[in-house]
Design a protein around this motif. Structure first.
Motif, PDB file in Angstrom:
ATOM      1  N   TYR A 175      59.479 118.309  30.128  1.00  0.00           N
ATOM      2  CA  TYR A 175      58.928 117.522  31.024  1.00  0.00           C
ATOM      3  C   TYR A 175      59.249 116.055  31.184  1.00  0.00           C
ATOM      4  O   TYR A 175      59.646 115.481  31.991  1.00  0.00           O
ATOM      5  CB  TYR A 175      57.272 117.436  30.688  1.00  0.00           C
ATOM      6  N   GLN A 176      59.518 115.505  30.072  1.00  0.00           N
ATOM      7  CA  GLN A 176      59.958 114.191  29.757  1.00  0.00           C
ATOM      8  C   GLN A 176      61.545 113.925  30.367  1.00  0.00           C
ATOM      9  O   GLN A 176      61.742 113.110  31.222  1.00  0.00           O
ATOM     10  CB  GLN A 176      60.275 113.451  28.536  1.00  0.00           C
ATOM     11  N   MET A 177      62.235 115.065  30.234  1.00  0.00           N
ATOM     12  CA  MET A 177      63.653 114.964  30.993  1.00  0.00           C
ATOM     13  C   MET A 177      63.439 115.088  32.317  1.00  0.00           C
ATOM     14  O   MET A 177      64.361 114.439  32.899  1.00  0.00           O
ATOM     15  CB  MET A 177      64.511 116.207  30.308  1.00  0.00           C
ATOM     16  N   ALA A 178      62.569 115.957  32.819  1.00  0.00           N
ATOM     17  CA  ALA A 178      62.220 115.790  34.395  1.00  0.00           C
ATOM     18  C   ALA A 178      62.003 114.667  34.901  1.00  0.00           C
ATOM     19  O   ALA A 178      62.411 114.283  36.008  1.00  0.00           O
ATOM     20  CB  ALA A 178      61.397 117.036  34.830  1.00  0.00           C
ATOM     21  N   GLU A 179      60.805 114.007  34.009  1.00  0.00           N
ATOM     22  CA  GLU A 179      60.540 112.451  34.561  1.00  0.00           C
ATOM     23  C   GLU A 179      61.601 111.749  34.739  1.00  0.00           C
ATOM     24  O   GLU A 179      61.844 110.786  35.610  1.00  0.00           O
ATOM     25  CB  GLU A 179      59.496 112.239  33.549  1.00  0.00           C
ATOM     26  N   TRP A 199      62.488 124.908  34.207  1.00  0.00           N
ATOM     27  CA  TRP A 199      62.960 125.191  35.554  1.00  0.00           C
ATOM     28  C   TRP A 199      62.945 123.630  36.293  1.00  0.00           C
ATOM     29  O   TRP A 199      63.614 123.136  36.790  1.00  0.00           O
ATOM     30  CB  TRP A 199      62.315 126.008  36.428  1.00  0.00           C
ATOM     31  N   GLN A 200      61.614 123.203  35.988  1.00  0.00           N
ATOM     32  CA  GLN A 200      61.589 121.657  36.904  1.00  0.00           C
ATOM     33  C   GLN A 200      62.803 120.670  35.928  1.00  0.00           C
ATOM     34  O   GLN A 200      63.196 119.947  36.819  1.00  0.00           O
ATOM     35  CB  GLN A 200      60.162 121.181  36.301  1.00  0.00           C
ATOM     36  N   ALA A 201      62.910 120.811  34.647  1.00  0.00           N
ATOM     37  CA  ALA A 201      63.929 119.864  34.019  1.00  0.00           C
ATOM     38  C   ALA A 201      65.242 120.325  34.719  1.00  0.00           C
ATOM     39  O   ALA A 201      66.149 119.459  35.050  1.00  0.00           O
ATOM     40  CB  ALA A 201      63.942 120.192  32.779  1.00  0.00           C
ATOM     41  N   TRP A 202      65.797 121.658  34.931  1.00  0.00           N
ATOM     42  CA  TRP A 202      66.825 122.026  35.427  1.00  0.00           C
ATOM     43  C   TRP A 202      66.855 121.263  36.756  1.00  0.00           C
ATOM     44  O   TRP A 202      68.065 120.965  37.324  1.00  0.00           O
ATOM     45  CB  TRP A 202      67.113 123.450  35.633  1.00  0.00           C
ATOM     46  N   LEU A 203      66.111 121.602  37.646  1.00  0.00           N
ATOM     47  CA  LEU A 203      65.983 121.093  39.126  1.00  0.00           C
ATOM     48  C   LEU A 203      66.267 119.862  39.026  1.00  0.00           C
ATOM     49  O   LEU A 203      67.276 119.387  40.100  1.00  0.00           O
ATOM     50  CB  LEU A 203      64.689 121.504  39.814  1.00  0.00           C
ATOM     51  N   THR A 204      65.749 119.254  38.233  1.00  0.00           N
ATOM     52  CA  THR A 204      65.608 117.462  38.772  1.00  0.00           C
ATOM     53  C   THR A 204      66.788 117.064  37.957  1.00  0.00           C
ATOM     54  O   THR A 204      67.561 116.176  38.752  1.00  0.00           O
ATOM     55  CB  THR A 204      64.468 116.862  37.875  1.00  0.00           C
ATOM     56  N   CYS A 205      67.276 117.503  36.757  1.00  0.00           N
ATOM     57  CA  CYS A 205      68.437 117.148  36.215  1.00  0.00           C
ATOM     58  C   CYS A 205      69.903 117.272  37.149  1.00  0.00           C
ATOM     59  O   CYS A 205      70.658 116.600  37.478  1.00  0.00           O
ATOM     60  CB  CYS A 205      68.787 117.623  34.882  1.00  0.00           C
TER      61      CYS A 205
END
Lengths: 354, 444, 292
Positions: free
Chosen positions: A30-34, A157-163
């Motif tokens: 989650y932090q990676m996504a943020e 998935w959120q982390a992958w998407l945002t990164c």
């Protein structure tokens, strides 16, 4: 050649990030996504402020535009996510064009003041129209895509998407900075009159910079909406806009790696300092304000010791290596990048009149 | 995954002896939430160990929303300290980890994910704020983390079908609006009424309740304010120009005070009806004390609050003969000497008391689902003046309040407690039950 | 008509506060070409110091004087310690430093004084003044606020124009190397500029805190509107600061009273946009003289 190099670097980073996100806990995902969401926004801002020389204290407003656009499209029209992200980006870019045109003649602190009040005023629109959810905001829920399997962790998935979006943005911006547009921006920033004399359309360049930074902010807002699942005015206060600028300057103004450093600081430092403070069991108002005061001290000290930001410090430390590599775009030059606040002596005849 | 076993009463006696033997040898695996009241304490759920129960919360500890609200979590913590010092919950100590979110929903998501995913708390307790908590309610429900006693009067927490883990606690704003509206309808019929409300869900829900009761023809002005803009002079001027004789305000204490001060400047003196959160006489006195001390000024703190009509869902703090007030004051004096004993502190202690009631009912080795079931089975009325609505189909908390008038800095109760529901047609009725006295041990 | 008069007078009294913040921003801009984002935070901090003195001694004017004095000192100290090292660095660094300073001051205030609302006394009565039986819509304290800010603005303007120190201040901002050649102690002038700005900010703080109640973030929204007022009036002009403050205060008062308070931020933006479209450097700034 430049494009290939940029894409190759991005590919390597992508693989690294996939490996990291697959091994760490869901909270770190989650932090990676943020961090990735902020990287997108800060990168756009650092291009606007660093390369084009226009200060904006209101990019949070463009993030809000992108976030609300994404939320409304997902909730009411049920478009696929990729289309929604592009649409949010486009809506925010349109907003950036409007602001850029309106602000084309503004310089320095006047532009700062105008964008600051924009940051305050725009989110208040949400309170006025019920469609925008008012004070409570809109809830956005996405699912991980089918092709990854039904039990794929949503946070990963959120982390992958945002990164992924962050890497694509960085590649595009890096190319832009090295292109003729980037050079024109730097020329107009350093001496507007000379650039105009050389045939550059300064006003159009300035608007273009606003459009690019607003598009990035809009994409970041949409990604943030999808990651935090909520879009409400309370998430887009002036503090956010100031935070973006702080991250851009702290990381190294005008540099894309700087956007990454700045975003990391923005997301991780306050949490770290809070953990340190709460582990000492101080009384509530003392304990909760120590991280605040400490963050302020960190900002001041870092700016005083690393005037070119963190990237500047990294660059200085790695100079023996750097001399063997071709120059990076946005590497610090003799004249520091950024809007020219101090008017050169030849301009502005000041009479001191009241 | 937690599984809880529902053992029928007749069978319980038979297996109790067996359970005693088995649990004495068990190695405390997570997963069994048996309702057996004998045997060793086990780590029966995330956040529960043999010696501690860890719960988390998100609170505005710094920033513009902090003044006043930052007292609530320390007050809850003080009550938990008291419970821990008197045996804890079945011998376990409560560890209350509350993190600041600056009232920013993005931060709320961050800290709640940290509490749930990294710190593995058993439940989220007393999350404060409507826009902030809305950001995390879906996450908590999808992760099946009990989300108990949200510190907000939104009716949205009462959605057992979509959010089975989420429970409200305080009287919601629609009910409050209806109760105040009914009083105004009865006592100020035909007079011109003006509304002054915060332009978020707190104010708007309150107005919704008022409109359910007050005839539309009587309402001559509706003025809202944004809590970040302290200049409410224009709104007060508009209220005065409309000729309103009674102003109903859904405001936080700072803005109640500003309403009064601006009215003073304009020579406007309507009857003021203020909702519970904005009428705490101690907070208001603190805000107005400088004017009371000012030599040469013709106003005093008490004069400015005299005659304000309000409602209360807990016993008024001026009623020192009330057993709950005495209990909370005792705990405040011991654990929170630096904070004033005001409405926020009482709120924090009362909601903590309710949590302890629920945990004791959940059993000795509860799973997360046991806490939810305990609340749904109904909680006895505690410091609230009206019963709770908790059931399997209703996750709302308090159902009523009394009307009071501020006289000489203290709220004086007028008439019986009024209870109602949130529907526009639901009647507002008097509640004839009495409030139970506080337990002498201070523990439920 | 009554409502119009009340809105106008109310708008003027709140506009004077914006004018005071705008004045201090103009001062720092003219003296050091920096945007001081910490101006509101400094004002909040000196007001807390004043409150301590008032509670200890019981005298409002003692607190008032201490607030002004500590504003002077705080401004000067900040310039010397924190702004001076950033002098030859990229200009945005100074803004980030002032942002860091603001965050630090708010955290420090929370640590030292707690996050509670504090009641701050007004200098004079806050009851409305009456002519006969009609309430005017303004109080004695409001009149004091207006007079104090106007006096500060006039003194400042006079100082800039007629005193040697004022001339040196302007010279140091306009061209530090040339000023140095002419014998101006540029460093001292920068410190003086910040010290004076701190003084005026402290004045704004004690004048507005009775209406906002004092807490660590109490000056945040006032600062934004003060900044807007400064931009409207032109950052190079003290008269512009006062004019900008009055215009903004009165306009927003009418919007809040007749149209609804939720439109206030949007109208603030609109007012700024309109002014800057016509005059990109604010109403009272001298126009840029080079166009190509």
């Amino acid at each position: 050649m430049t494009l290939v190099r940029h894409v190759a670097t991005a590919a390597v980073l992508a693989v690294l990030l996939v490996i990291i996100s697959s091994t760490v806990s869901p909270f770190r995902d989650y932090q990676m996504a943020e961090v990735a969401c902020y990287v997108v926004a800060v990168a756009g801002l650092t291009v606007l402020v660093g390369l084009s020389g226009q200060i904006s204290l209101g990019n949070g407003a463009f993030m809000a535009i992108g976030a609300y656009a994404a939320a409304l499209l997902l909730l009411h029209l049920h478009w696929p996510l990729a289309v929604v992200l592009v649409a949010a980006l486009a809506v925010a870019a349109a907003g950036g064009a409007v602001v850029g045109v309106a602000a084309a003649r503004l310089r320095g602190p006047y532009l700062a003041g105008a964008t600051l009040i924009l940051a305050v005023a725009l989110p208040s629109l949400a309170l006025r129209y019920g469609l925008l959810g008012g004070d409570q905001g809109l809830t956005v829920v996405i699912n991980s895509p089918g092709f990854l399997g039904p039990s794929f962790s949503l946070t990963r998935w959120q982390a992958w998407l945002t990164c992924g979006c962050a890497l694509i943005t960085l590649v595009l911006l890096a190319n832009l900075a090295r292109s003729r547009v980037g050079r024109s921006w730097r020329a107009a920033r350093d001496d507007e009159v000379a650039a105009a004399l050389a045939g550059l359309n300064v006003a159009r360049l300035r608007v273009l910079a606003f459009v690019v930074s607003a598009a990035c902010a809009g994409l970041a807002g949409a990604l943030l909406a999808v990651t935090t699942s909520i879009v409400s005015p309370g998430a887009f206060t002036v503090t956010l806009s100031i935070g973006l600028l702080t991250a851009a300057v702290l990381g190294g103004l005008g540099t894309l790696p700087g956007a990454v450093w700045g975003s990391l600081v923005l997301v991780l430092v306050p949490t770290y300092v809070t953990d340190v403070a709460s582990s000492h069991g101080l009384s509530s108002s003392v304990g909760s304000n120590i991280p605040v005061a400490a963050y302020g001290v960190v900002l001041v000290v870092v700016m005083l010791t690393f005037p070119d930001g963190i990237q500047g410090g990294v660059h200085r430390l790695s100079r023996p290596l750097a001399s063997r590599l071709p120059a990076w775009p946005g590497a610090p030059r003799r004249r520091p990048p950024g809007p020219q606040f101090r008017a050169p002596a030849s301009e502005h005849q000041e009479e001191g009149s009241l | 995954m937690n599984r809880s076993h529902r053992v029928g009463l007749p069978a319980l006696a038979a297996v109790a002896a067996l359970a005693m033997v088995v649990s004495a040898c068990s190695s405390g695996s997570s997963g069994s939430g048996s309702k057996s009241t004998s045997g060793a304490l086990t780590a029966s759920a995330p956040g529960i160990t043999a010696t501690t129960i860890t719960i988390g919360s998100h609170q505005p500890l710094t920033g513009v929303a902090a003044p006043g609200y930052d007292e609530i979590a320390p007050a809850s913590n003080a009550y938990f300290d008291y419970v821990n010092a008197h045996g804890g919950i079945y011998g376990r100590k409560i560890v209350y980890k509350y993190l600041g979110d600056k009232y920013d929903p993005t931060s709320t998501v961050s800290v709640v994910k940290q509490l749930v995913l990294q710190d593995n708390v058993y439940a989220i307790f007393d999350g404060l704020g409507t826009p902030t908590h809305l950001a995390v309610a879906p996450f908590l429900n999808s992760e099946k983390v009990p989300d108990v006693f949200v510190a907000s009067g939104c009716e949205c927490w009462n959605s057992p079908s979509t959010w089975p883990e989420t429970f409200g606690w305080q009287l919601d704003y629609v009910r409050e609006g209806k109760i105040l509206g009914t009083y105004i309808k009865q006592h100020f019929a035909g007079q011109k009424i003006g509304y002054f409300y915060q332009d978020d869900e707190f104010g708007k829900d309150g107005v919704k309740g008022l409109d359910d009761e007050i005839p539309q023809a009587d309402v001559v002005s509706r003025q809202s304010y944004d809590p970040t803009n302290i200049n409410v002079g224009p709104q007060v001027a508009a209220l005065k120009a409309s000729g309103a004789k009674v102003v109903v305000s859904f405001t936080v204490p700072a803005f109640t005070a500003l309403l009064r001060l601006n009215s003073l400047k304009l020579g406007f003196s309507p009857t003021l009806v203020v909702s519970d959160v904005g009428s705490d006489p101690i907070t208001l006195a603190g805000l107005l004390e400088a004017y009371a001390k000012q030599g040469g000024a013709t106003v005093s703190g008490n004069q400015l609050t005299q005659g304000i009509i309000t409602d209360g869902y807990m016993p008024t703090l001026g009623d020192t003969s009330n057993s709950w007030v005495a209990l909370f004051k005792k705990i405040h004096d011991k654990y929170l000497p630096k904070l004033p004993f005001d409405g926020n502190v009482a709120f924090g202690e009362a909601v903590a008391y309710t949590f302890v009631q629920a945990m004791l009912k959940a059993g000795k080795n509860p799973a997360r689902a046991d806490l939810v079931k305990a609340i749904e089975s109904g909680l006895p009325q505690g410091p609230a003046v009206a019963p709770y609505a908790y059931s399997a189909s209703d996750h709302a908390g308090m159902t009523g309040a009394f009307i009071g008038v501020i006289k000489n800095g203290v709220i004086v109760k007028e008439g019986p407690v009024q209870v109602t529901n949130t529907s526009a047609t639901g009647a507002v009725q008097s509640y004839t039950g009495t409030q139970p006295t506080a337990p002498s041990s201070g523990m439920p | 008509m009554t409502e119009f008069r009340e809105l106008t007078l109310g708008g003027i009294s709140v506009g004077m506060i914006y004018a005071a913040i705008a004045l201090s921003l103009v001062l720092i801009w003219r003296a050091t070409r920096i945007l001081n984002y910490a101006q509101g935070g400094m004002a909040m901090f000196t007001t807390y110091i004043a409150l301590l003195v008032i509670n200890h001694t019981g005298s409002y004017w003692a607190g008032f004087a201490v607030a002004l004095a500590s504003g002077l000192v705080l401004g000067g100290v900040i310039e010397r310690l924190v702004i001076r090292p950033a002098e030859n660095k990229p200009p945005l660094n100074a803004i980030i430093i002032t942002i860091g300073l603001l965050v630090f001051l708010e955290g420090l205030a929370g640590i030292l004084y707690g996050g509670q609302f504090r009641s701050f006394p007004a200098a004079f009565s806050i009851t409305g003044l009456h002519v006969g039986s009609a309430a005017l819509g303004v109080s004695a304290n409001d009149v004091f606020v207006a007079v104090a800010v106007l006096a500060a603005a006039l003194l400042l303007a006079a100082g800039f124009r007629y005193t040697s120190a004022g001339l040196q201040l302007r010279a140091s901002a306009f061209s530090p190397p040339v000023a140095r050649l002419l014998g101006v102690r540029v460093g001292r002038m920068l410190t003086l500029g910040w010290a004076l700005a701190g003084l005026i900010g402290a004045l704004a703080g004690v004048l507005v805190s009775p209406s906002t109640f004092l807490y660590p973030n109490s000056m945040d929204s006032i600062f934004v509107l003060g900044f807007t007022a400064a931009v409207i009036g032109g950052l190079d002009s003290p008269a512009g600061a006062v004019a900008g403050g009055l215009i903004l205060g009165v306009a927003l008062s009418y919007v809040g009273g007749y149209l609804g308070s939720d439109l206030v931020p949007l109208f603030g933006l609109a007012a700024l946009a309109v002014v800057l479209m016509v005059r990109p450097s604010g109403l009272f700034s001298p126009a840029a003289t080079r166009q190509v």
